[in-house]
Design an enzyme around this catalytic site. Structure first.
Site, PDB file in Angstrom:
ATOM      1  N   ASP A 223      17.286  -7.107 -14.175  1.00  0.00           N
ATOM      2  CA  ASP A 223      18.082  -8.336 -14.216  1.00  0.00           C
ATOM      3  C   ASP A 223      17.176  -9.506 -13.869  1.00  0.00           C
ATOM      4  OD1 ASP A 223      20.345 -10.274 -13.783  1.00  0.00           O
ATOM      5  OD2 ASP A 223      21.527  -8.458 -14.056  1.00  0.00           O
ATOM      6  N   HIS A 246      15.155 -10.601 -16.585  1.00  0.00           N
ATOM      7  CA  HIS A 246      15.834 -11.726 -17.224  1.00  0.00           C
ATOM      8  C   HIS A 246      15.227 -13.075 -16.843  1.00  0.00           C
ATOM      9  CE1 HIS A 246      19.784  -9.221 -17.792  1.00  0.00           C
ATOM     10  NE2 HIS A 246      18.735  -8.697 -18.394  1.00  0.00           N
TER      11      HIS A 246
END
Length: 334
Positions: A223, A246
């Site tokens: 993430d 991310h």
């Protein structure tokens, strides 16, 4: 002292050395977790031993206290390190040590954190590996079964003057490190490792905190490399390498109407390799008094980053029916 008799000079020097020796012995204290029953082979649970070591160190009242975790592997369930402490500075030194979570993800998964520090000041962690055994929970989530949310590996809440150096976090169930309602935090030489598809495993999450520095760290996760939540002020990120993951994200913001802003953020000399995003700001399209200002992105290197720069004011990770009040849509990519 030149005008004093020799015997008086030697007496004064002796008394000075004696007082310094006593001060030194009473202000520096070491607590070895092995003395509290910790098992360095990982065969037996060491949770209570770590709790007892912390209780003794925190309540000692000396100026400098060190909790020593020697080379080895230590099996730990959820541990809460609470403050305030009588000791002015508590250091946990773990170089060569690995803290290992239970194989059954449910032991940690139903709680919010594995290792949580709450209400502490002048506390530091040096070295060590945190292995949260997250893949079994990720597999549960991927299967669509009813699974717990999972625990953050290391969290600091309502704490001040925190130092984390040369720590490695592996396979967290959720966030690796969370900094919430803290002041004066320095994270340096951190290494984060998790699979690129591991869900919600943000490397470092910062919110409602002031004067935080994240320096010279490598973060590979599934993430956000670093996520920056509401109420973050005076955050400096420098020399950080991200990928996979991310990217570095401010937000998501505007979840609620009454929300504190994000300001004075410096992101400098960063590298993004194989990330979904590079530098991102995301907010829900909802009425909110939150804001973002004073953000500086300086000298970012992008290598196969899908969205190098993205500003999304219509953030909605779900379908449109579950995102009410989405009234603005403005996106910029570069």
């Amino acid at each position: 002292m030149a005008n004093l008799p020799d015997h008086l000079v030697w007496t004064l020097l002796f008394l000075l050395i004696l007082s310094l020796s006593r001060a030194s012995s009473s202000t520096f204290t070491l607590f070895d977790v092995l003395d509290f029953g910790a098992d360095p082979t990982g065969a037996a649970d060491s949770t209570q031993a770590f709790c007892d070591a912390w209780t003794s160190a925190c309540g000692r009242g000396d100026i400098f206290v060190t909790i020593l975790v020697r080379n080895g592997s230590y099996l730990l369930g959820p541990v809460r390190f609470g403050g305030p402490c009588k000791s002015r500075h508590v250091s946990m030194r773990m170089r060569g040590a690995t803290l290992v979570a239970p194989l059954d993800y449910r032991v940690l998964g139903g709680g919010s954190s594995w290792l949580s520090f709450n209400g502490v000041s002048n506390t530091s962690i040096h070295g060590g590996v945190l292995d949260a055994k997250g893949p079994s929970l990720w597999a549960c989530k991927d299967s669509g079964r009813n699974c717990p949310d999972g625990a953050t590996t290391l969290s600091f809440t309502n704490s001040n003057n925190i130092r984390i150096k040369d720590l490695m976090s592996m396979d967290s169930q959720m966030f690796h490190i969370s900094i919430n309602r803290c002041r004066n935090v320095r994270i340096q030489g951190l290494r984060v490792k998790a699979d690129g598809n591991s869900p919600n495993t943000d490397g470092i999450h910062v919110q409602l905190s002031t004067n935080v520095s994240i320096l010279r760290s490598d973060i590979a996760t599934g993430d956000d490399c670093i996520s920056i939540g509401p109420g973050t002020q005076n955050l400096r990120i420098q020399g950080v390498r991200c990928g996979p993951g991310h990217g570095i994200s401010i937000g998501s913001l505007a979840r609620s109407e009454n929300e504190t802003g994000v300001q004075n953020i410096i992101v400098k000399n960063t590298t993004f390799q194989g990330t979904q995003n590079g530098l991102r700001i995301k907010s829900w399209a909802r009425p909110s008094n939150g804001f973002v200002q004073g953000v500086h992105f300086i000298n970012a290197r992008m290598i196969n980053a899908h969205n190098p720069i993205i500003i999304d004011q219509n953030y909605c990770p779900y379908d449109s029916q579950t995102c009410p009040n989405q009234v603005i849509h403005l996106m910029s990519r570069a």
